[in-house]
Design an enzyme around this catalytic site. Structure first.
Site, PDB file in Angstrom:
ATOM      1  N   LYS A  74      15.313  68.620 -24.435  1.00 42.72           N
ATOM      2  CA  LYS A  74      16.140  68.163 -23.312  1.00 42.72           C
ATOM      3  C   LYS A  74      16.808  69.368 -22.665  1.00 42.72           C
ATOM      4  O   LYS A  74      17.279  70.277 -23.377  1.00 42.72           O
ATOM      5  CB  LYS A  74      17.192  67.171 -23.844  1.00 42.72           C
ATOM      6  CG  LYS A  74      18.071  66.544 -22.785  1.00 42.72           C
ATOM      7  CD  LYS A  74      19.039  65.562 -23.434  1.00 42.72           C
ATOM      8  CE  LYS A  74      19.941  64.882 -22.415  1.00 42.72           C
ATOM      9  NZ  LYS A  74      20.867  63.918 -23.064  1.00 42.72           N
ATOM     10  N   SER A 149      20.540  59.378 -21.199  1.00 41.27           N
ATOM     11  CA  SER A 149      20.212  60.486 -20.324  1.00 41.27           C
ATOM     12  C   SER A 149      18.978  61.279 -20.790  1.00 41.27           C
ATOM     13  O   SER A 149      18.494  62.116 -20.047  1.00 41.27           O
ATOM     14  CB  SER A 149      21.418  61.413 -20.224  1.00 41.27           C
ATOM     15  OG  SER A 149      21.755  61.946 -21.494  1.00 41.27           O
ATOM     16  N   SER A 173      22.412  58.067 -25.497  1.00 43.45           N
ATOM     17  CA  SER A 173      21.459  58.801 -24.648  1.00 43.45           C
ATOM     18  C   SER A 173      20.116  59.106 -25.293  1.00 43.45           C
ATOM     19  O   SER A 173      19.165  59.458 -24.595  1.00 43.45           O
ATOM     20  CB  SER A 173      22.089  60.118 -24.183  1.00 43.45           C
ATOM     21  OG  SER A 173      23.340  59.888 -23.607  1.00 43.45           O
TER      22      SER A 173
END
Length: 466
Positions: A74, A149, A173
């Site tokens: 990420k 996210s 997330s």
């Protein structure tokens, strides 16, 4: 037990494939980027590391289990010398000066990073649409959001562009996008993995979390990244979880679920039916099931966002273009700060900073922020009492299925409510795993603090039960 990591390791050792060919194949899949899951390809680095693995194998040397295994990161983790953008305008040209501890441990084990993955900017969002790289598309249905996210990380695993990815979980997330894309996603006990080198969103709940297509791969990656780190004083020493320990459900006598999560008008009818059907299958295996009372989901969401916004306002106050980031000059220093932050932060990030500053401002902090802290203590105490009665808590990951791309941006309040079933476990700092079974967006398995092994053990049991 299924494992892509074990399978590829054996193929490399048997010389059925070369590491270079494997890495090139994955890079070729990632390059078209039709799902908007890629921010930066780390192709030169990945191919250089792959060549070293091939050289070892050619010489007849043994390799570790993770050596040569491709993974994604990420885009909120530092990896020295690579872009770390947080999917934001502010950091779109920023390169990391150092490497996050969790990522360094994977590199030390020989895993090969392929890609920095798209996400909601600074982790602010539940859909992976708040990003300068384009909304991440759901791996199952590209008309829908990927979840956030860590949306790019979940999609890359689901599409098998990466074998595993490292997301970051603050209020759900990792777990929510894992559920939306039908893969496994773990939020470990807070402090089990060092947060050093992970961009801070809400420091008291931020966790490093692996996403993969099997429980065994989650276990392997979790073991490598865990451990005390002198650079993060919230970390603690933990025991390694063995493969054999997951093969029995002995010790799990009682499962609980929150009645008010299920008996709620906000939950999708099919998700409710499927969840209750899963409960019946668990009962049929001789495990007792107990209904639990808990806070209303609206209370959990408001408590979480009160504290998370306060922490993000504080954490992002350092990003003003002075030391790094996309600085926009104006008439004077004060105006330069204002224009730099106004032009470079997304609408969602600005909404959270404004909300956080309001919560922390004089005259409001006692009324709102301190009340939020007191509620978090009560929530933690409730969990402690619950785990004296049950071994595991089971819940749906989300009350509803993923929305179409664009819908969340029109209604931020609805987006916040999509976290209703995940944020409470974050406030309790508990280990929680999403599994791709039971309901359309999966089930969530939670245990008491430091019982990450029990979570994986029960997930393995459910794999053959529902």
């Amino acid at each position: 037990m299924d494992s892509q990591i074990h399978k590829i390791h054996q193929q490399l050792m048997n010389k059925d494939i070369t590491c270079t060919a494997l890495i090139q194949e994955k890079l070729d899949l990632l390059k078209p980027n039709t799902y908007h899951s890629v921010n930066t390809l780390l192709d030169d680095l990945a191919l250089e590391l792959a060549a070293k693995v091939d050289a070892k194998i050619t010489k007849g040397e043994s390799i570790g289990l993770l050596e040569g295994i491709p993974f994604g990161i990420k885009d909120v983790y530092m990896v020295q010398g690579t872009p770390t953008t947080a999917s934001s305008d502010l950091l779109k040209n920023y390169k990391s000066a150092y490497t996050a501890t969790a990522i360094q441990k994977l590199l030390d084990a020989g895993a090969i990073p392929l890609v920095k993955e798209n996400c909601d900017s600074f982790g602010h969002g539940s859909s992976s649409e708040n990003t300068i790289f384009g909304a991440v598309k759901n791996a199952i249905n590209p008309d829908l959001v990927a979840g956030g996210s860590s949306g790019g990380s979940a999609v890359n695993v689901a599409k098998e562009y990466t074998i595993f990815s490292i997301g970051g979980d603050t209020g759900g997330s990792v777990r929510q996008p894992a559920g939306y894309n039908h893969v496994y996603g773990l939020k470990p006990t807070y402090g089990r993995i060092s947060r050093y080198g992970l961009m801070a969103y809400a420091s008291s709940t931020d966790c490093v979390g692996p996403i993969a297509k099997s429980i065994e791969d989650i276990r392997i990656v979790l073991n490598v990244m865990s451990g005390k780190d002198a650079k993060d004083q919230t970390t603690y020493a933990s025991s390694e979880i063995s493969k054999a320990s997951l093969n029995t459900s002995n010790g799990i006598k009682t499962v609980g679920y929150f009645k008010n999560f299920i008996e709620n008008d906000a939950i999708d009818r099919k998700i409710k039916e499927d969840f209750l059907a899963a409960i019946e299958k668990i009962k049929s295996k001789g495990i007792a099931v107990k209904e639990l009372n808990f806070f209303e989901s609206e209370t959990l969401v408001s408590t979480y966002y009160t504290l998370a916004m306060a922490e993000t306002a504080s954490n992002l106050s350092r990003l003003d273009g002075t030391n790094y980031g996309n600085r926009i000059e104006s008439d004077n220093l004060k105006e330069t700060y204002a224009v730099t932050r106004s032009e470079n932060f997304s609408e969602e990030t600005k909404r959270r900073i404004v909300g956080g500053n309001q919560v922390l401002s004089q005259g409001f902090s006692d009324e709102i922020y301190l009340k939020g802290l007191a509620l978090r203590d009560t929530i933690s105490e409730n969990f402690k009492n619950d785990f004296e009665e049950v071994d595991i808590i089971l819940s749906p990951v989300t009350p509803n299925t993923p929305p179409k791309i664009g819908e969340s941006l029109k209604n931020p309040h609805a987006m916040y409510l999509s976290d209703a079933y995940t944020v409470g476990f974050s406030l309790g700092q508990l280990p929680t795993l999403t599994i791709p079974q039971g309901t359309e967006t999966g089930l969530q398995i939670t245990a008491a603090k430091n019982n990450d092994e029990l979570v994986l053990k029960f997930a393995n049991f459910l794999k053959d039960t529902i």
